[in-house]
Scaffold this motif. Structure first.
Motif, PDB file in Angstrom:
ATOM      1  N   LYS A  15       0.847  -1.190   0.000  1.00 21.32           N
ATOM      2  CA  LYS A  15       0.000   0.000   0.000  1.00 21.32           C
ATOM      3  C   LYS A  15       0.883   1.241   0.000  1.00 21.32           C
ATOM      4  N   GLY A  16       0.640   2.126  -0.939  1.00 14.34           N
ATOM      5  CA  GLY A  16       1.442   3.332  -1.044  1.00 14.34           C
ATOM      6  C   GLY A  16       2.791   3.129  -1.701  1.00 14.34           C
ATOM      7  N   GLY A  17       3.057   1.935  -2.205  1.00 20.22           N
ATOM      8  CA  GLY A  17       4.346   1.664  -2.845  1.00 20.22           C
ATOM      9  C   GLY A  17       4.526   2.499  -4.103  1.00 20.22           C
ATOM     10  N   ARG A  18       5.756   2.957  -4.332  1.00 20.69           N
ATOM     11  CA  ARG A  18       6.035   3.773  -5.512  1.00 20.69           C
ATOM     12  C   ARG A  18       7.429   3.462  -6.031  1.00 20.69           C
ATOM     13  N   MET A  19       7.637   3.658  -7.326  1.00 19.52           N
ATOM     14  CA  MET A  19       8.942   3.492  -7.929  1.00 19.52           C
ATOM     15  C   MET A  19       9.037   4.385  -9.158  1.00 19.52           C
ATOM     16  N   MET A  20      10.267   4.754  -9.495  1.00 20.96           N
ATOM     17  CA  MET A  20      10.528   5.579 -10.667  1.00 20.96           C
ATOM     18  C   MET A  20      11.357   4.765 -11.646  1.00 20.96           C
ATOM     19  N   ARG A  64      -1.834   2.882  -4.507  1.00 20.95           N
ATOM     20  CA  ARG A  64      -2.348   3.309  -3.203  1.00 20.95           C
ATOM     21  C   ARG A  64      -2.742   2.126  -2.322  1.00 20.95           C
ATOM     22  N   ASP A  65      -3.266   1.057  -2.931  1.00 20.90           N
ATOM     23  CA  ASP A  65      -3.781  -0.071  -2.150  1.00 20.90           C
ATOM     24  C   ASP A  65      -3.014  -1.366  -2.364  1.00 20.90           C
ATOM     25  N   GLY A  66      -1.917  -1.318  -3.119  1.00 18.20           N
ATOM     26  CA  GLY A  66      -1.130  -2.510  -3.388  1.00 18.20           C
ATOM     27  C   GLY A  66      -1.464  -3.112  -4.742  1.00 18.20           C
ATOM     28  N   VAL A  89       8.192  -1.390  -2.772  1.00 17.65           N
ATOM     29  CA  VAL A  89       8.013  -2.220  -3.965  1.00 17.65           C
ATOM     30  C   VAL A  89       9.122  -3.268  -3.986  1.00 17.65           C
ATOM     31  N   THR A  90       8.747  -4.539  -4.090  1.00 18.12           N
ATOM     32  CA  THR A  90       9.712  -5.636  -4.139  1.00 18.12           C
ATOM     33  C   THR A  90       9.790  -6.181  -5.549  1.00 18.12           C
TER      34      THR A  90
END
Length: 217
Positions: A15-20, A64-66, A89-90
């Motif tokens: 939840k809330g994970g982000r990556m660029m 936002r929720d995975g 993020v994995t």
């Protein structure tokens, strides 16, 4: 001929994970479950489950929720492009396969989903280009090059294209996989499959297809 690699990896967002993801290599994303927001300078979109996008620019991904996302990179290196930023993020490498690509030829990157009813089969066939598949649901047996392999959800396999393949889906539940193939440009909007046996060409085909991307490279 220059050597490129088609790399399939799994990105699992909390939840809330982000990556660029940086620009450069061609990348295709397929959302297995959850939802992901993609924001880049040329494209902004919300991707729900069972949707896909092509990325060729700096892009921020946010869930936002995975979510669970399959990512394919077409790269000169055998490893996926590393995110310049990553929080919650994995990443897991599923499969990296070397391709022989003629640099003077325009290719087509196709991302699609293939679904089988219980007991469905794909008769002995080839494709006009290589690709990597990732199983989404059910199970599948792939017979090719004198060997038989069995795959479960989120396992990946590579098909060279010219090597004939017979596929048998689960007898008891629906089966589906997502794939990215690198095809001749003239196949845009057309099927890439060729059946090896004359008697199979007119048989009913149980599998169904959903094409998300047909992107010229």
């Amino acid at each position: 001929m220059s050597k490129l690699h088609l790399i399939a990896s799994l990105e699992t967002f909390e939840k809330g994970g982000r990556m660029m993801l940086p620009r450069g290599n061609a990348k295709a994303l397929y959302v297995v479950d959850g939802a992901v927001r993609c924001d880049g300078s040329l494209m902004s979109a919300s991707l729900a489950a069972n949707s896909a996008a092509f990325l060729g620019e700096d892009t921020e991904l946010l869930s936002r929720d995975g979510a669970t996302v399959i990512r394919w990179d077409l790269s000169a290196l055998p490893d996926p492009v590393e995110a310049s930023e990553r929080e919650g993020v994995t990443a897991k490498l599923l499969l990296s396969s070397a391709l022989d690509i003629d640099p003077n030829v325009i290719y087509l990157l196709r991302c699609d989903r293939v679904a089988f009813p219980p007991g469905g089969v794909a008769y002995l066939h080839t494709h006009r280009g290589p690709g990597t598949r990732v199983l989404l649901s059910g199970s599948i047996r792939i017979d090719t090059d004198g060997a038989s392999h069995h795959y479960e959800p989120l396992q990946a396999w590579y098909e060279s294209g010219p090597a004939p393949v017979f596929a048998a889906a689960s007898e008891t539940e629906p089966t589906a996989f997502a794939r990215v193939m690198i095809l001749p440009a003239e196949l845009k909007g057309q099927s890439s499959i060729r059946y090896e046996r004359e008697e199979d060409k007119d048989k009913p085909k149980p599998q169904s297809y959903q094409v998300y991307l047909d992107r010229l490279l």
